[in-house]
Design a protein around this motif. Sequence first.
Motif, PDB file in Angstrom:
ATOM      1  N   HIS A  97     -96.146  25.284 120.659  1.00 46.36           N
ATOM      2  CA  HIS A  97     -96.714  26.329 119.808  1.00 46.36           C
ATOM      3  C   HIS A  97     -96.383  26.085 118.326  1.00 46.36           C
ATOM      4  O   HIS A  97     -97.239  26.182 117.457  1.00 46.36           O
ATOM      5  N   GLN A 100     -98.309  23.209 117.005  1.00 47.18           N
ATOM      6  CA  GLN A 100     -99.689  23.628 116.690  1.00 47.18           C
ATOM      7  C   GLN A 100     -99.770  24.291 115.316  1.00 47.18           C
ATOM      8  O   GLN A 100    -100.678  24.010 114.538  1.00 47.18           O
ATOM      9  N   HIS A 101     -98.812  25.159 115.003  1.00 45.25           N
ATOM     10  CA  HIS A 101     -98.827  25.808 113.675  1.00 45.25           C
ATOM     11  C   HIS A 101     -98.804  24.745 112.570  1.00 45.25           C
ATOM     12  O   HIS A 101     -99.537  24.858 111.589  1.00 45.25           O
ATOM     13  N   CYS A 194     -98.331  35.891 114.077  1.00 48.23           N
ATOM     14  CA  CYS A 194     -98.262  35.266 115.405  1.00 48.23           C
ATOM     15  C   CYS A 194     -97.234  35.983 116.267  1.00 48.23           C
ATOM     16  O   CYS A 194     -96.175  36.371 115.800  1.00 48.23           O
ATOM     17  N   HIS A 198     -91.042  30.738 118.846  1.00 42.68           N
ATOM     18  CA  HIS A 198     -90.925  29.503 118.056  1.00 42.68           C
ATOM     19  C   HIS A 198     -89.461  29.083 117.926  1.00 42.68           C
ATOM     20  O   HIS A 198     -88.577  29.937 117.931  1.00 42.68           O
TER      21      HIS A 198
HETATM   22 ZN   LIG Z   1     -98.923  31.154 116.847  1.00 43.50          ZN
END
Ligand SMILES: [Zn+2]
Length: 393
Positions: A97, A100-101, A194, A198
């Motif tokens: 995740h 991806q950011h 979001c 993370h």
């Molecule tokens: Zn996110």
Amino acid sequence: MRKLYYIDPYKMEFESQVMRVDQDERGYYVILKETAFYPTGGGQPHDTGTLNEIEVIDVEEVDGEVRHYTEEKLDSDTEYVQGSINQDRRIDHMQQHCGQHIISAVFDDQFNIPTTSFHLGKKTVTIDLNAEALDDDLLQQVEQQVNQIIRRNHPVETKWMSVEEAAEYPLRKPLAVNGEVRLVIIPNVDYNGCGGTHPSSTGEVMAVKFLGWTKNKKQVRLEFACGYRVLDMLGQKHRILTEMKQIVPKPEGELVEEVNELIRSSRKKDKKMADLEEQLLQYEARDIVSESQDNRVIQRIYEGRSIKMLQSLGKSIMEEAPHAYLILISEQKDQLQFVLAHGSDIDRNMNEVAKQVLPLIEGKGGGKPNFVQGGGKKNIHADVFADRVKNVL
Ligand SMILES: [Zn+2]
């Protein structure tokens, strides 16, 4: 309900009071006073783990409550549970995740290509990018920059704030919610509304590797892997290559060319073999014709020959014997296959002949008036079948 995964995404063990044990169309579920289980959302799959040793197989947020779906029903009078998160799975999701950011941030900031969706799959991860195509040069640049951001080990912060406060930040996308929002911030790199989990710094993403892209509707879908997945993939591919090198003993850089060459030469041999088989069939056909001399009917019964072979043989025989009828039968394990034909001097529709004998073997067949093929069950012996055909001729 306290969402422990927001307070500390590294918390993998927790204790909580049980609020309710219930059931819906998905199965038994448990509602807790607080939980570290992340429910499916924002492109990130749910956690798995256990509650008092009972497997948690799905976690979904329904009507504002986090439902922990369990493999078996938790005792209704359970007051407290010990929760344990499947750590490998969670850490993997955090790596993907966060990766991806960073990828989306570089595409957007450096190349003006926004991300429109994100899917975290079991093997690979994809994002849809609003572009018509990507080229190797661009991909290489983005991948390099992304990995640089990872290596520089930027902090990843999460902050809750009001929508008004959030508007002060250079957000990538306008917020789609009201009230309190959660921002995931990589200072100077990314500011994003979001709800996912993370890691606390970009270094934990370890690495990002792009795996290819395809056109998807009017956009492109980029496939990539982050974190331990990169290592797993490298390991897997290395194993396959090592095995391959045992079979094709060439240096890695020459493998593709060598395998190509092997396939080419094998095709050439197949072709040659087919030509030789064809020639052999012609010799065989000539032998059969000369053995049969002036017989009105030429008949042969074989075991296990393919219908294709019978056809080839039949065609060659008919070229040499214009005066004769031909019956070729192949006996298979529980089947009979046949070719019925005649030479050019005879005028007769062999489809009519086939129609009369096919019921004997509950078969199917047909073809041109002078050449039919078919097959069915081995209800009778091949020579009996041949006799019945002869009776009709
Ligand atoms: Zn996110």
